[in-house]
Write a protein that holds these residues in place. Structure first.
Motif, PDB file in Angstrom:
ATOM      1  N   MET A 244       0.844  -1.168   0.000  1.00 32.32           N
ATOM      2  CA  MET A 244       0.000   0.000   0.000  1.00 32.32           C
ATOM      3  C   MET A 244       0.891   1.233   0.000  1.00 32.32           C
ATOM      4  SD  MET A 244      -2.436   1.386   3.128  1.00 32.32           S
ATOM      5  CE  MET A 244      -2.653  -0.275   3.647  1.00 32.32           C
ATOM      6  N   ASP A 245       0.549   2.188  -0.827  1.00 31.11           N
ATOM      7  CA  ASP A 245       1.310   3.436  -0.918  1.00 31.11           C
ATOM      8  C   ASP A 245       0.639   4.521  -0.076  1.00 31.11           C
ATOM      9  OD1 ASP A 245       2.896   2.127  -2.734  1.00 31.11           O
ATOM     10  OD2 ASP A 245       2.182   3.226  -4.479  1.00 31.11           O
ATOM     11  N   ILE A 246       1.451   5.285   0.656  1.00 34.75           N
ATOM     12  CA  ILE A 246       0.973   6.470   1.358  1.00 34.75           C
ATOM     13  C   ILE A 246       1.392   7.655   0.504  1.00 34.75           C
ATOM     14  CG2 ILE A 246       1.026   7.823   3.481  1.00 34.75           C
ATOM     15  CD1 ILE A 246      -0.062   4.953   3.842  1.00 34.75           C
ATOM     16  N   LYS A 247       0.418   8.469   0.105  1.00 38.18           N
ATOM     17  CA  LYS A 247       0.679   9.567  -0.825  1.00 38.18           C
ATOM     18  C   LYS A 247       0.483  10.918  -0.153  1.00 38.18           C
ATOM     19  CE  LYS A 247      -0.581   6.772  -4.771  1.00 38.18           C
ATOM     20  NZ  LYS A 247       0.332   6.894  -5.857  1.00 38.18           N
ATOM     21  N   SER A 248       1.119  11.911  -0.715  1.00 38.02           N
ATOM     22  CA  SER A 248       1.001  13.277  -0.218  1.00 38.02           C
ATOM     23  C   SER A 248      -0.386  13.832  -0.531  1.00 38.02           C
ATOM     24  CB  SER A 248       2.071  14.153  -0.869  1.00 38.02           C
ATOM     25  OG  SER A 248       1.928  15.482  -0.449  1.00 38.02           O
ATOM     26  N   THR A 249      -0.977  14.511   0.445  1.00 36.53           N
ATOM     27  CA  THR A 249      -2.300  15.099   0.243  1.00 36.53           C
ATOM     28  C   THR A 249      -2.210  16.510  -0.312  1.00 36.53           C
ATOM     29  OG1 THR A 249      -2.301  15.831   2.540  1.00 36.53           O
ATOM     30  CG2 THR A 249      -3.364  13.720   2.060  1.00 36.53           C
ATOM     31  N   MET A 250      -0.990  17.082  -0.335  1.00 39.72           N
ATOM     32  CA  MET A 250      -0.785  18.420  -0.880  1.00 39.72           C
ATOM     33  C   MET A 250       0.688  18.624  -1.172  1.00 39.72           C
ATOM     34  SD  MET A 250      -1.038  20.916   2.467  1.00 39.72           S
ATOM     35  CE  MET A 250      -2.784  20.923   2.314  1.00 39.72           C
ATOM     36  N   ALA A 251       0.995  19.671  -1.904  1.00 35.66           N
ATOM     37  CA  ALA A 251       2.391  20.017  -2.184  1.00 35.66           C
ATOM     38  C   ALA A 251       3.004  20.634  -0.928  1.00 35.66           C
ATOM     39  CB  ALA A 251       2.469  20.988  -3.345  1.00 35.66           C
ATOM     40  N   GLY A 252       4.268  20.311  -0.677  1.00 38.45           N
ATOM     41  CA  GLY A 252       4.956  20.883   0.469  1.00 38.45           C
ATOM     42  C   GLY A 252       6.338  20.282   0.636  1.00 38.45           C
ATOM     43  N   THR A 253       7.003  20.698   1.696  1.00 38.67           N
ATOM     44  CA  THR A 253       8.345  20.228   2.019  1.00 38.67           C
ATOM     45  C   THR A 253       8.263  19.262   3.191  1.00 38.67           C
ATOM     46  OG1 THR A 253       9.266  22.334   1.291  1.00 38.67           O
ATOM     47  CG2 THR A 253      10.679  20.959   2.675  1.00 38.67           C
ATOM     48  N   VAL A 254       8.986  18.136   3.092  1.00 35.50           N
ATOM     49  CA  VAL A 254       8.997  17.159   4.182  1.00 35.50           C
ATOM     50  C   VAL A 254       9.696  17.788   5.383  1.00 35.50           C
ATOM     51  CG1 VAL A 254       9.753  14.866   4.918  1.00 35.50           C
ATOM     52  CG2 VAL A 254       9.008  15.239   2.546  1.00 35.50           C
ATOM     53  N   LEU A 255       8.943  17.928   6.473  1.00 37.18           N
ATOM     54  CA  LEU A 255       9.436  18.559   7.689  1.00 37.18           C
ATOM     55  C   LEU A 255      10.040  17.527   8.639  1.00 37.18           C
ATOM     56  CD1 LEU A 255       9.528  21.314   9.156  1.00 37.18           C
ATOM     57  CD2 LEU A 255       7.294  20.753  10.108  1.00 37.18           C
TER      58      LEU A 255
ATOM     59  N   PRO B 167       0.140  17.142   9.103  1.00 33.35           N
ATOM     60  CA  PRO B 167       0.432  15.728   9.393  1.00 33.35           C
ATOM     61  C   PRO B 167      -0.110  14.831   8.278  1.00 33.35           C
ATOM     62  CG  PRO B 167      -1.396  16.489  10.743  1.00 33.35           C
ATOM     63  CD  PRO B 167      -0.913  17.681   9.956  1.00 33.35           C
ATOM     64  N   ILE B 168       0.683  13.832   7.904  1.00 34.97           N
ATOM     65  CA  ILE B 168       0.257  12.833   6.928  1.00 34.97           C
ATOM     66  C   ILE B 168       0.064  11.528   7.695  1.00 34.97           C
ATOM     67  CG2 ILE B 168       0.847  11.559   4.832  1.00 34.97           C
ATOM     68  CD1 ILE B 168       0.434  14.574   4.363  1.00 34.97           C
ATOM     69  N   GLU B 169      -1.146  10.966   7.578  1.00 33.89           N
ATOM     70  CA  GLU B 169      -1.498   9.767   8.330  1.00 33.89           C
ATOM     71  C   GLU B 169      -1.514   8.541   7.426  1.00 33.89           C
ATOM     72  OE1 GLU B 169      -5.298  10.732   9.980  1.00 33.89           O
ATOM     73  OE2 GLU B 169      -4.429  12.008  11.535  1.00 33.89           O
ATOM     74  N   SER B 170      -1.260   7.386   8.036  1.00 33.89           N
ATOM     75  CA  SER B 170      -1.354   6.122   7.322  1.00 33.89           C
ATOM     76  C   SER B 170      -2.804   5.855   6.959  1.00 33.89           C
ATOM     77  CB  SER B 170      -0.819   4.992   8.209  1.00 33.89           C
ATOM     78  OG  SER B 170      -1.008   3.753   7.578  1.00 33.89           O
ATOM     79  N   THR B 171      -3.019   5.313   5.788  1.00 35.58           N
ATOM     80  CA  THR B 171      -4.373   4.998   5.341  1.00 35.58           C
ATOM     81  C   THR B 171      -4.763   3.557   5.673  1.00 35.58           C
ATOM     82  OG1 THR B 171      -3.479   4.514   3.153  1.00 35.58           O
ATOM     83  CG2 THR B 171      -4.385   6.719   3.507  1.00 35.58           C
ATOM     84  N   GLY B 172      -3.864   2.831   6.342  1.00 31.79           N
ATOM     85  CA  GLY B 172      -4.159   1.453   6.734  1.00 31.79           C
ATOM     86  C   GLY B 172      -3.081   0.911   7.646  1.00 31.79           C
ATOM     87  N   ASN B 173      -3.247  -0.330   8.071  1.00 31.35           N
ATOM     88  CA  ASN B 173      -2.260  -1.004   8.915  1.00 31.35           C
ATOM     89  C   ASN B 173      -1.217  -1.684   8.040  1.00 31.35           C
ATOM     90  OD1 ASN B 173      -3.869  -0.351  11.153  1.00 31.35           O
ATOM     91  ND2 ASN B 173      -4.998  -2.270  11.008  1.00 31.35           N
ATOM     92  N   GLY B 174       0.029  -1.720   8.532  1.00 32.90           N
ATOM     93  CA  GLY B 174       1.070  -2.412   7.787  1.00 32.90           C
ATOM     94  C   GLY B 174       2.434  -2.203   8.385  1.00 32.90           C
ATOM     95  N   VAL B 175       3.453  -2.657   7.662  1.00 29.92           N
ATOM     96  CA  VAL B 175       4.852  -2.526   8.066  1.00 29.92           C
ATOM     97  C   VAL B 175       5.557  -1.674   7.012  1.00 29.92           C
ATOM     98  CG1 VAL B 175       7.008  -3.777   8.485  1.00 29.92           C
ATOM     99  CG2 VAL B 175       4.829  -4.782   9.205  1.00 29.92           C
ATOM    100  N   VAL B 176       6.343  -0.701   7.453  1.00 27.57           N
ATOM    101  CA  VAL B 176       7.041   0.206   6.538  1.00 27.57           C
ATOM    102  C   VAL B 176       8.100  -0.582   5.763  1.00 27.57           C
ATOM    103  CG1 VAL B 176       8.445   2.291   6.348  1.00 27.57           C
ATOM    104  CG2 VAL B 176       6.657   2.148   8.097  1.00 27.57           C
ATOM    105  N   LYS B 177       7.951  -0.622   4.452  1.00 26.45           N
ATOM    106  CA  LYS B 177       8.897  -1.344   3.594  1.00 26.45           C
ATOM    107  C   LYS B 177       9.840  -0.414   2.851  1.00 26.45           C
ATOM    108  CE  LYS B 177       8.286  -5.484   4.583  1.00 26.45           C
ATOM    109  NZ  LYS B 177       9.367  -6.109   5.334  1.00 26.45           N
ATOM    110  N   GLU B 178       9.387   0.803   2.527  1.00 30.59           N
ATOM    111  CA  GLU B 178      10.243   1.729   1.797  1.00 30.59           C
ATOM    112  C   GLU B 178       9.814   3.157   2.094  1.00 30.59           C
ATOM    113  OE1 GLU B 178      11.829   2.436  -2.783  1.00 30.59           O
ATOM    114  OE2 GLU B 178      10.291   0.936  -2.404  1.00 30.59           O
TER     115      GLU B 178
END
Length: 70
Positions: free
Chosen positions: A1-12, A39-50
């Protein structure tokens, strides 16, 4: 599952690391956009792979920020 940006911005900040378990609605990173912290939230449960971004990277709306294995 991919977590995507909800808007343009700089990673803080990146709030997770590779192989971390995350739950739905958990904050995984924060963006700065127009002097606001988003804040960017996960859209589901899982393990961070990349993690596709680094602190200071500029991202556009819809860019993939990280990938989870569900």
């Amino acid at each position: 599952m991919d977590i995507k940006s909800t808007m343009a911005g700089t990673v803080l900040s990146i709030e997770i690391q590779l192989e971390d378990k995350v739950e739905e609605n958990q904050i995984v990173l924060k963006l700065e956009s127009m002097k606001m912290e988003i804040p960017i939230e996960s859209t589901g449960n899982g393990v961070v792979k990349e993690i596709m971004v680094q602190v200071g990277d500029f991202v556009n709306e819809g860019d993939t920020l990280l990938k989870l294995k569900v």
